[in-house]
Design a protein around this motif. Structure first.
Motif, PDB file in Angstrom:
ATOM      1  N   LEU A   1       5.475  -7.142  -5.144  1.00  0.00           N
ATOM      2  CA  LEU A   1       4.102  -7.315  -5.601  1.00  0.00           C
ATOM      3  C   LEU A   1       3.550  -6.011  -6.165  1.00  0.00           C
ATOM      4  O   LEU A   1       2.860  -6.012  -7.204  1.00  0.00           O
ATOM      5  N   ALA A   2       3.874  -4.901  -5.504  1.00  0.00           N
ATOM      6  CA  ALA A   2       3.414  -3.599  -5.993  1.00  0.00           C
ATOM      7  C   ALA A   2       3.992  -3.283  -7.376  1.00  0.00           C
ATOM      8  O   ALA A   2       3.284  -2.772  -8.254  1.00  0.00           O
ATOM      9  N   VAL A   3       5.265  -3.567  -7.572  1.00  0.00           N
ATOM     10  CA  VAL A   3       5.893  -3.321  -8.872  1.00  0.00           C
ATOM     11  C   VAL A   3       5.260  -4.185  -9.957  1.00  0.00           C
ATOM     12  O   VAL A   3       5.009  -3.729 -11.082  1.00  0.00           O
ATOM     13  N   LEU A   4       4.981  -5.447  -9.626  1.00  0.00           N
ATOM     14  CA  LEU A   4       4.360  -6.354 -10.588  1.00  0.00           C
ATOM     15  C   LEU A   4       2.972  -5.852 -10.999  1.00  0.00           C
ATOM     16  O   LEU A   4       2.649  -5.766 -12.194  1.00  0.00           O
ATOM     17  N   VAL A   5       2.153  -5.511  -9.999  1.00  0.00           N
ATOM     18  CA  VAL A   5       0.804  -5.031 -10.292  1.00  0.00           C
ATOM     19  C   VAL A   5       0.861  -3.701 -11.040  1.00  0.00           C
ATOM     20  O   VAL A   5       0.112  -3.473 -11.997  1.00  0.00           O
ATOM     21  N   TYR A   6       1.767  -2.823 -10.634  1.00  0.00           N
ATOM     22  CA  TYR A   6       1.960  -1.529 -11.311  1.00  0.00           C
ATOM     23  C   TYR A   6       2.287  -1.733 -12.780  1.00  0.00           C
ATOM     24  O   TYR A   6       1.710  -1.088 -13.667  1.00  0.00           O
ATOM     25  N   THR A   7       3.222  -2.631 -13.061  1.00  0.00           N
ATOM     26  CA  THR A   7       3.633  -2.878 -14.446  1.00  0.00           C
ATOM     27  C   THR A   7       2.454  -3.369 -15.284  1.00  0.00           C
ATOM     28  O   THR A   7       2.224  -2.890 -16.402  1.00  0.00           O
ATOM     29  N   LEU A   8       1.681  -4.286 -14.737  1.00  0.00           N
ATOM     30  CA  LEU A   8       0.530  -4.827 -15.459  1.00  0.00           C
ATOM     31  C   LEU A   8      -0.553  -3.771 -15.660  1.00  0.00           C
ATOM     32  O   LEU A   8      -1.095  -3.614 -16.764  1.00  0.00           O
ATOM     33  N   VAL A   9      -0.884  -3.041 -14.591  1.00  0.00           N
ATOM     34  CA  VAL A   9      -1.962  -2.058 -14.667  1.00  0.00           C
ATOM     35  C   VAL A   9      -1.619  -0.912 -15.607  1.00  0.00           C
ATOM     36  O   VAL A   9      -2.452  -0.475 -16.418  1.00  0.00           O
ATOM     37  N   PHE A  10      -0.375  -0.432 -15.562  1.00  0.00           N
ATOM     38  CA  PHE A  10      -0.005   0.711 -16.395  1.00  0.00           C
ATOM     39  C   PHE A  10       0.190   0.319 -17.864  1.00  0.00           C
ATOM     40  O   PHE A  10       0.189   1.180 -18.742  1.00  0.00           O
ATOM     41  N   GLN A  11       0.352  -0.961 -18.136  1.00  0.00           N
ATOM     42  CA  GLN A  11       0.363  -1.416 -19.524  1.00  0.00           C
ATOM     43  C   GLN A  11      -1.056  -1.605 -20.048  1.00  0.00           C
ATOM     44  O   GLN A  11      -1.312  -1.449 -21.239  1.00  0.00           O
ATOM     45  N   TRP A  12      -1.971  -1.931 -19.154  1.00  0.00           N
ATOM     46  CA  TRP A  12      -3.343  -2.239 -19.553  1.00  0.00           C
ATOM     47  C   TRP A  12      -4.218  -0.988 -19.650  1.00  0.00           C
ATOM     48  O   TRP A  12      -5.106  -0.893 -20.488  1.00  0.00           O
ATOM     49  N   ALA A  13      -3.996   0.003 -18.764  1.00  0.00           N
ATOM     50  CA  ALA A  13      -4.868   1.186 -18.696  1.00  0.00           C
ATOM     51  C   ALA A  13      -4.073   2.467 -18.933  1.00  0.00           C
ATOM     52  O   ALA A  13      -2.851   2.501 -18.751  1.00  0.00           O
ATOM     53  N   GLU A  14      -4.779   3.510 -19.340  1.00  0.00           N
ATOM     54  CA  GLU A  14      -4.164   4.825 -19.481  1.00  0.00           C
ATOM     55  C   GLU A  14      -3.721   5.338 -18.110  1.00  0.00           C
ATOM     56  O   GLU A  14      -4.351   5.028 -17.090  1.00  0.00           O
ATOM     57  N   ALA A  15      -2.668   6.130 -18.096  1.00  0.00           N
ATOM     58  CA  ALA A  15      -2.060   6.551 -16.830  1.00  0.00           C
ATOM     59  C   ALA A  15      -3.046   7.248 -15.897  1.00  0.00           C
ATOM     60  O   ALA A  15      -3.004   7.056 -14.672  1.00  0.00           O
ATOM     61  N   ASP A  16      -3.978   8.070 -16.461  1.00  0.00           N
ATOM     62  CA  ASP A  16      -4.931   8.797 -15.617  1.00  0.00           C
ATOM     63  C   ASP A  16      -5.833   7.859 -14.825  1.00  0.00           C
ATOM     64  O   ASP A  16      -6.281   8.201 -13.724  1.00  0.00           O
ATOM     65  N   LEU A  17      -6.127   6.677 -15.377  1.00  0.00           N
ATOM     66  CA  LEU A  17      -6.949   5.694 -14.690  1.00  0.00           C
ATOM     67  C   LEU A  17      -6.095   4.678 -13.935  1.00  0.00           C
ATOM     68  O   LEU A  17      -6.468   4.215 -12.852  1.00  0.00           O
ATOM     69  N   ALA A  18      -4.926   4.352 -14.493  1.00  0.00           N
ATOM     70  CA  ALA A  18      -4.091   3.286 -13.936  1.00  0.00           C
ATOM     71  C   ALA A  18      -3.676   3.568 -12.498  1.00  0.00           C
ATOM     72  O   ALA A  18      -3.689   2.658 -11.655  1.00  0.00           O
ATOM     73  N   TRP A  19      -3.316   4.815 -12.185  1.00  0.00           N
ATOM     74  CA  TRP A  19      -2.865   5.077 -10.815  1.00  0.00           C
ATOM     75  C   TRP A  19      -4.015   4.902  -9.820  1.00  0.00           C
ATOM     76  O   TRP A  19      -3.801   4.479  -8.679  1.00  0.00           O
ATOM     77  N   ARG A  20      -5.243   5.165 -10.279  1.00  0.00           N
ATOM     78  CA  ARG A  20      -6.399   4.974  -9.411  1.00  0.00           C
ATOM     79  C   ARG A  20      -6.652   3.484  -9.170  1.00  0.00           C
ATOM     80  O   ARG A  20      -6.927   3.050  -8.043  1.00  0.00           O
TER      81      ARG A  20
ATOM     82  N   ASP B   1       0.817  -1.205   0.000  1.00  0.00           N
ATOM     83  CA  ASP B   1       0.000   0.000   0.000  1.00  0.00           C
ATOM     84  C   ASP B   1       0.857   1.264   0.000  1.00  0.00           C
ATOM     85  O   ASP B   1       0.479   2.280  -0.584  1.00  0.00           O
ATOM     86  N   PHE B   2       2.013   1.229   0.657  1.00  0.00           N
ATOM     87  CA  PHE B   2       2.894   2.398   0.631  1.00  0.00           C
ATOM     88  C   PHE B   2       3.398   2.677  -0.783  1.00  0.00           C
ATOM     89  O   PHE B   2       3.384   3.816  -1.258  1.00  0.00           O
ATOM     90  N   PHE B   3       3.837   1.634  -1.482  1.00  0.00           N
ATOM     91  CA  PHE B   3       4.480   1.831  -2.780  1.00  0.00           C
ATOM     92  C   PHE B   3       3.506   2.134  -3.913  1.00  0.00           C
ATOM     93  O   PHE B   3       3.932   2.464  -5.015  1.00  0.00           O
ATOM     94  N   THR B   4       2.205   2.051  -3.648  1.00  0.00           N
ATOM     95  CA  THR B   4       1.274   2.513  -4.667  1.00  0.00           C
ATOM     96  C   THR B   4       1.505   3.986  -4.998  1.00  0.00           C
ATOM     97  O   THR B   4       1.269   4.410  -6.129  1.00  0.00           O
TER      98      THR B   4
END
Length: 426
Positions: free
Chosen positions: A172-191, A48-51
């Motif tokens: 785990l945060a880096v893994l999920v971040y990599t997947l989410v930011f490849q799948w969604a636009e940045a404005d939505l991905a961080w949310r 949760d911190f590294f999000t």
């Protein structure tokens, strides 16, 4: 039979057990369940911190932030975490380690999710500050819970193993971040990344059903001794310990959070790496961190608490200077240096759980550990904001050197603290 022998017998520890996992077997069934709860709590605390650090570039773009205001998001989290950590420590002494652990986990999970719904910078700042209340308390409470089950012989490596959960959550945060930011636009991905912070709710179910306080802590609380208060850790017998422990924590965490907050931005803005490239660099950094936590835990039992901190304070400062001063284009070498950087700046933390627990008696152990660790975190939190402002003129890489000064402060603080290796918790 001595007190130590009685305690070892009750937990199932065998004095002749010298295997690689003797520290885990020695915890006994209840201690191993407590270890599982603390490890999971700290891993998800890290997640949760590294999000935030992983999403900082996208958040800055969404809300039009400069580096100073972006850095303030991390600083406010860490400053408020001092309040949360100190309160959680008192709570652990008053209502028990397990109940306090569940409260902290629910708090940081709830407000991490709410961060994903923030409509503007000001709301995000408030939610992130409130997330810090739970974030600050989890480590101190979980570390005490496990420390009170661990033997003096193995306490360093046991708490080092708990500390390694930070690297697991980071990975785990880096893994999920990599997947989410490849799948969604940045404005939505961080949310979306913040919304995944709901995961810790599953851990609370496990802790509630399976984990209980160590017998000596529960007995002290029933006897009325477990009434932790801030005044108690500033009384004459503990005042010196508390002040120097705060200074130690400030130095180590000031250096660490500077790097944890700004390295991803440094890799993007000054090294021009893509999301996948940044994830690759962070893989070695996190691998080094995980190895460092385990190695530091072993060495803190072998060398002593203070020598372990001095060793890795020096090595961490050297690693920071090397990492941030490579010439442009030396990305392969930068990749290789990620491992020793992660190793050194993490190994220094491995002794904290055992060292701070051993400095305080059972009745105020939660208060002492929660206050000193998190006050140091709050003061050290000024470092990332200063780096954010200095980066405007020095560049992120140049400003990161400021973090190395924190490790020198940590070494000076050790002059006022005793060595506690082998000390039984009473």
């Amino acid at each position: 039979m001595s007190t130590t022998q009685t305690r070892q017998h009750s937990q199932g520890e065998r004095p002749d057990d010298t295997g690689a996992f003797a520290w885990l077997r020695g915890l006994g069934p209840r201690g191993r369940r407590a270890f599982g709860g603390a490890f999971g709590g700290y891993a998800l605390d890290s997640y949760d911190f590294f999000t935030l650090p992983l999403s900082m570039v996208a958040i800055a773009a969404s809300f039009g932030l400069d580096k100073g205001r972006t850095g303030l998001l991390t600083t406010v989290t860490l400053v408020v975490s001092a309040v949360g950590g100190a309160l959680a420590g008192v709570l652990a002494d008053r209502v028990g380690r397990v109940k306090a652990l569940m409260i902290t986990v629910v708090t940081y999970a709830l407000f991490t999710v709410l961060c994903g719904f923030a409509p503007n910078y000001e709301t995000l700042l408030v939610f992130r500050a409130l997330q810090g209340l739970g974030f600050g308390g989890e480590w101190a409470v979980g570390a005490i819970l496990v420390a009170e089950y661990a033997s003096a012989k193995h306490r360093g490596r046991t708490l080092g193993a708990v500390q390694s959960a930070w690297a697991a959550g980071w990975a785990l945060a880096v893994l999920v971040y990599t997947l989410v930011f490849q799948w969604a636009e940045a404005d939505l991905a961080w949310r979306i990344l913040f919304w995944t912070g709901a995961l810790p709710a599953l851990l609370v179910v496990y802790v509630r059903r399976n984990v209980e306080d160590a017998p000596q802590a529960a007995e002290a609380r029933r006897a009325g001794a477990g009434r932790g208060s801030f005044r108690a850790v500033f009384r004459p017998g503990l005042l010196r310990t508390t002040l120097f422990a705060i200074l130690l924590s400030t130095g180590v965490q000031g250096g660490y959070y500077t790097l944890a907050t700004w390295v991803p931005t440094f890799l993007k803005t000054e090294r021009g790496l893509t999301v996948v490239g940044t994830g690759g660099y962070l893989t070695l950094l996190i691998s080094g961190a995980f190895t460092g936590y385990l190695t530091g835990g072993y060495l803190t039992d072998r060398l002593g608490r203070k020598k372990n901190i001095v060793l890795f304070a020096v090595l961490s400062a050297v690693s920071v200077l090397a990492y941030t001063h490579l010439p442009a284009g030396a990305n392969t070498l930068l990749l290789l240096l990620g491992f020793p950087l992660g190793f050194c700046m993490s190994a220094i933390f491995s002794g904290f759980g055992s060292f701070l627990a051993e400095l305080y008696p059972t009745a105020v152990r939660g208060t002492g550990q929660g206050l000193t660790y998190n006050t140091g975190r709050a003061v050290g939190a000024v470092f990332p904001t200063l780096v954010g402002f200095l980066a405007e003129s020095w560049g992120v890489g140049g400003a990161l050197v400021f973090g190395a000064a924190g490790y020198g402060l940590a070494v000076l603080a050790l002059l006022g603290l005793p060595e506690t290796r082998g000390r039984e918790l009473v």
